[in-house]
Design a protein around this motif. Structure first.
Motif, PDB file in Angstrom:
ATOM      1  N   GLN A 107       0.827  -1.202   0.000  1.00  0.00           N
ATOM      2  CA  GLN A 107       0.000   0.000   0.000  1.00  0.00           C
ATOM      3  C   GLN A 107       0.867   1.259   0.000  1.00  0.00           C
ATOM      4  O   GLN A 107       0.586   2.220  -0.706  1.00  0.00           O
ATOM      5  CB  GLN A 107      -0.939  -0.004   1.215  1.00  0.00           C
ATOM      6  CG  GLN A 107      -1.867   1.188   1.277  1.00  0.00           C
ATOM      7  CD  GLN A 107      -2.806   1.239   0.083  1.00  0.00           C
ATOM      8  OE1 GLN A 107      -3.269   0.211  -0.402  1.00  0.00           O
ATOM      9  NE2 GLN A 107      -3.080   2.438  -0.397  1.00  0.00           N
ATOM     10  N   ASN A 108       1.949   1.240   0.780  1.00  0.00           N
ATOM     11  CA  ASN A 108       2.865   2.383   0.788  1.00  0.00           C
ATOM     12  C   ASN A 108       3.504   2.587  -0.580  1.00  0.00           C
ATOM     13  O   ASN A 108       3.648   3.729  -1.045  1.00  0.00           O
ATOM     14  CB  ASN A 108       3.957   2.186   1.844  1.00  0.00           C
ATOM     15  CG  ASN A 108       3.471   2.473   3.239  1.00  0.00           C
ATOM     16  OD1 ASN A 108       2.418   3.074   3.415  1.00  0.00           O
ATOM     17  ND2 ASN A 108       4.226   2.035   4.228  1.00  0.00           N
ATOM     18  N   ARG A 110       2.270   1.682  -3.525  1.00  0.00           N
ATOM     19  CA  ARG A 110       1.250   2.204  -4.447  1.00  0.00           C
ATOM     20  C   ARG A 110       0.991   3.685  -4.182  1.00  0.00           C
ATOM     21  O   ARG A 110       0.845   4.483  -5.116  1.00  0.00           O
ATOM     22  CB  ARG A 110      -0.052   1.405  -4.308  1.00  0.00           C
ATOM     23  CG  ARG A 110      -0.003   0.036  -4.946  1.00  0.00           C
ATOM     24  CD  ARG A 110      -1.381  -0.574  -5.055  1.00  0.00           C
ATOM     25  NE  ARG A 110      -1.993  -0.818  -3.763  1.00  0.00           N
ATOM     26  CZ  ARG A 110      -1.894  -1.956  -3.075  1.00  0.00           C
ATOM     27  NH1 ARG A 110      -1.179  -2.955  -3.563  1.00  0.00           N
ATOM     28  NH2 ARG A 110      -2.490  -2.100  -1.912  1.00  0.00           N
ATOM     29  N   SER A 111       0.947   4.056  -2.922  1.00  0.00           N
ATOM     30  CA  SER A 111       0.713   5.457  -2.571  1.00  0.00           C
ATOM     31  C   SER A 111       1.868   6.335  -3.048  1.00  0.00           C
ATOM     32  O   SER A 111       1.658   7.429  -3.599  1.00  0.00           O
ATOM     33  CB  SER A 111       0.535   5.574  -1.056  1.00  0.00           C
ATOM     34  OG  SER A 111       0.405   6.917  -0.686  1.00  0.00           O
ATOM     35  N   SER A 114       1.702   6.644  -6.808  1.00  0.00           N
ATOM     36  CA  SER A 114       0.597   7.511  -7.187  1.00  0.00           C
ATOM     37  C   SER A 114       0.951   8.980  -6.957  1.00  0.00           C
ATOM     38  O   SER A 114       0.681   9.839  -7.808  1.00  0.00           O
ATOM     39  CB  SER A 114      -0.645   7.127  -6.375  1.00  0.00           C
ATOM     40  OG  SER A 114      -1.682   8.028  -6.620  1.00  0.00           O
ATOM     41  N   THR A 115       1.563   9.269  -5.830  1.00  0.00           N
ATOM     42  CA  THR A 115       1.970  10.642  -5.527  1.00  0.00           C
ATOM     43  C   THR A 115       3.018  11.120  -6.534  1.00  0.00           C
ATOM     44  O   THR A 115       2.960  12.261  -7.026  1.00  0.00           O
ATOM     45  CB  THR A 115       2.530  10.725  -4.096  1.00  0.00           C
ATOM     46  OG1 THR A 115       1.565  10.217  -3.208  1.00  0.00           O
ATOM     47  CG2 THR A 115       2.881  12.138  -3.717  1.00  0.00           C
TER      48      THR A 115
END
Length: 137
Positions: A107-108, A110-111, A114-115
């Motif tokens: 999740q980190n 992907r985040s 994305s950022t």
């Protein structure tokens, strides 16, 4: 027309044979004339009388005190079962913790991606990129 007589005769023969078989009396619904206190046929093999049943439980309750060896063996079995349960739950907990950690890391990632994509898309070229700006302040 002779085939109807033959069919009728065959059906009557089957009906007569079924009505005289011992299974027919055990499968039939008992009438009001039958006594339910004294079962007959297959029921006699399945059920026991009330006095016999109460004597069975009375005999079982009169059993003597267990020996120390029996108590120790039972206790060892209980402890072994507890240990197996503890190991099983510990293994499941470890599996879940590793799964949760991997999920958190993904999740980190992907985040972060994305950022990073958002910054690249919205960068207008007028100001320095975020990475350079972050270290200079």
């Amino acid at each position: 027309m002779s085939w109807t007589y033959a069919t009728l005769l065959a059906l009557l023969t089957v009906l007569f044979a079924l009505s005289w078989s011992p299974e027919a009396s055990s499968a039939a619904v008992p009438g009001s004339t039958g006594s339910t206190k004294d079962p007959q046929g297959p029921l006699k093999r399945v059920f026991m009388k009330q006095a016999d049943a109460s004597n069975f439980f009375r005999r079982r309750s009169r059993r003597g005190v267990k020996s120390q060896d029996e108590l120790d063996a039972e206790q060892r079995q209980i402890l072994a079962a507890d240990e197996r349960k503890r190991e099983f739950h510990e293994e499941k907990r470890n599996e879940f913790e590793s799964y949760a950690e991997e999920e958190h890391d993904e999740q980190n990632e992907r985040s972060r991606e994305s950022t990073e994509q958002w910054r690249e898309f919205h960068y207008d070229g007028m100001h320095p990129a975020y990475e350079y700006n972050r270290h200079s302040t």
